[in-house]
Design an enzyme around this catalytic site. Structure first.
Site, PDB file in Angstrom:
ATOM      1  N   LYS A 135      33.748  51.568  37.257  1.00 54.50           N
ATOM      2  CA  LYS A 135      33.882  50.845  38.528  1.00 54.50           C
ATOM      3  C   LYS A 135      33.977  51.840  39.686  1.00 54.50           C
ATOM      4  CE  LYS A 135      36.226  46.985  36.274  1.00 54.50           C
ATOM      5  NZ  LYS A 135      37.520  46.404  35.865  1.00 54.50           N
TER       6      LYS A 135
ATOM      7  N   ASP B  11      39.439  40.266  42.146  1.00 59.73           N
ATOM      8  CA  ASP B  11      39.071  39.575  40.909  1.00 59.73           C
ATOM      9  C   ASP B  11      39.167  38.058  41.035  1.00 59.73           C
ATOM     10  OD1 ASP B  11      38.176  41.338  38.915  1.00 59.73           O
ATOM     11  OD2 ASP B  11      40.201  42.147  38.680  1.00 59.73           O
TER      12      ASP B  11
ATOM     13  N   GLN C 206      43.820  46.534  36.841  1.00 66.67           N
ATOM     14  CA  GLN C 206      43.091  46.542  35.564  1.00 66.67           C
ATOM     15  C   GLN C 206      43.965  45.933  34.463  1.00 66.67           C
ATOM     16  OE1 GLN C 206      39.812  47.557  35.023  1.00 66.67           O
ATOM     17  NE2 GLN C 206      40.127  46.759  32.966  1.00 66.67           N
TER      18      GLN C 206
END
Ligand code: NAD
Length: 277
Positions: A45, A112, A89
């Site tokens: 990422k 997200d 994460q």
């Protein structure tokens, strides 16, 4: 359906947009502990973000980080004007409850789309600040290939907060008739067989065989299962199912790259939105 090629196109378009921006979009990635798969994901990422011209900073906290330390970091990033997007994460080490920290992230920086405000906005079809990357990428890929979602029977296998549930909601918002199947579902193959669009997100290698698939159905494979030798497999028996399906995504090269592209798109969108305030 070639997610790899389409994600490249999307990333190129983002790069051009970022080139013309004075203040570059910025993403903060929080990694807690030493989960090897998470470290690979975070590195990928960060690499992609940098290639696009984003400002990307990773906060790598140790495995035994306590709840207050993580909370303080998230709150600091929430109030930091130079941070547009925050990615926590997952999974977190066992002593930290993911949902507690997801709910601390400012919904306007929740890249997200996992914050309850963004999940609620998705449910009410009222402009979430961000939509969960994998489901968003799936819809985008279906549209790229002109798959008619409106009126289709869609079956989603998997009901996680990250994939199955937001995906079902997105399909519903697109006027599909949606069935969500999961580990307790009876007669799974018969239910799957009714699908015009069948999407599997379980991580169970080879779950979806040709018996699950109606002739001409569109099949999307989200699953990732790593063999001991590192080979990546999906949920779908690709060889046999590809002979029946009208369209199918491969693993790798399908939904994985679309997910990363949507993460970058979300970062850009959050930064443009935050610039208004
Ligand atoms: P999860 O473990 O949270 O959820 C798995 C789901 O599968 C559950 O809802 C469970 O009920 C269902 N399930 C398990 N066994 C089943 C069975 N026998 N029959 C029917 N349903 C069953 O996982 P997740 O986060 O939703 O991810 C699902 C898979 O997708 C994983 O393999 C994950 O690695 C992969 N994934 C891929 C991407 C990508 O970018 N390609 C992104 C996210 C997740």
């Amino acid at each position: 359906m070639d997610g790899k090629a389409y994600s490249k196109e999307i990333l190129e378009q983002i790069k051009i947009k970022v080139c013309n921006m004075q203040k570059k979009p910025s993403i903060a990635v929080i990694l807690v502990g030493n989960n090897p798969a998470s470290q690979i994901y975070v590195n990928n990422k960060e690499k992609t973000a940098r290639e696009l011209g984003f400002v990307s900073k990773t906060y790598h906290l140790k495995e035994n980080t306590n709840a207050n330390e993580l909370k303080d970091l998230i709150l600091n990033l929430n109030s930091d004007k130079n941070t547009d997007a925050i990615l926590l994460q997952l999974p977190l080490p066992k002593h930290l409850v993911s949902q507690d920290f997801i709910e601390l992230i400012d919904p306007k920086k929740d890249v997200d789309g996992f914050h309850p405000i963004n999940c609620g906005k998705l449910m009410t079809n009222s402009n979430p600040y961000a939509i969960s990357c994998t489901p968003k990428g799936i819809i985008k890929l279906l549209k790229k290939y002109n798959v008619k979602i409106d009126g289709a029977n869609a079956v989603v296998i998997g009901r996680s907060n990250m994939v199955g549930k937001p995906l079902a909601q997105l399909l519903l918002n697109e006027n599909a008739t949606v069935t969500v199947a999961h580990s307790k579902t009876k007669n799974l193959s018969a239910i799957a067989h009714g699908a015009d669009i069948l999407i599997s997100a379980t991580g169970i290698k080879g779950l979806v065989t040709k018996d699950f698939v109606k002739s001409g159905a569109v099949v999307v494979d989200v699953g990732i299962f790593r063999d001991e030798d590192g080979k990546i497999n999906g949920d779908v028996e690709f060889e046999e199912v590809s002979k029946i399906a009208s369209l199918i995504t491969p693993v790798p090269g399908g939904i994985g790259p679309m997910t990363i592209a949507m993460l970058m798109e979300n970062t850009l969108e959050l930064s443009l939105n935050n610039a208004k305030f």
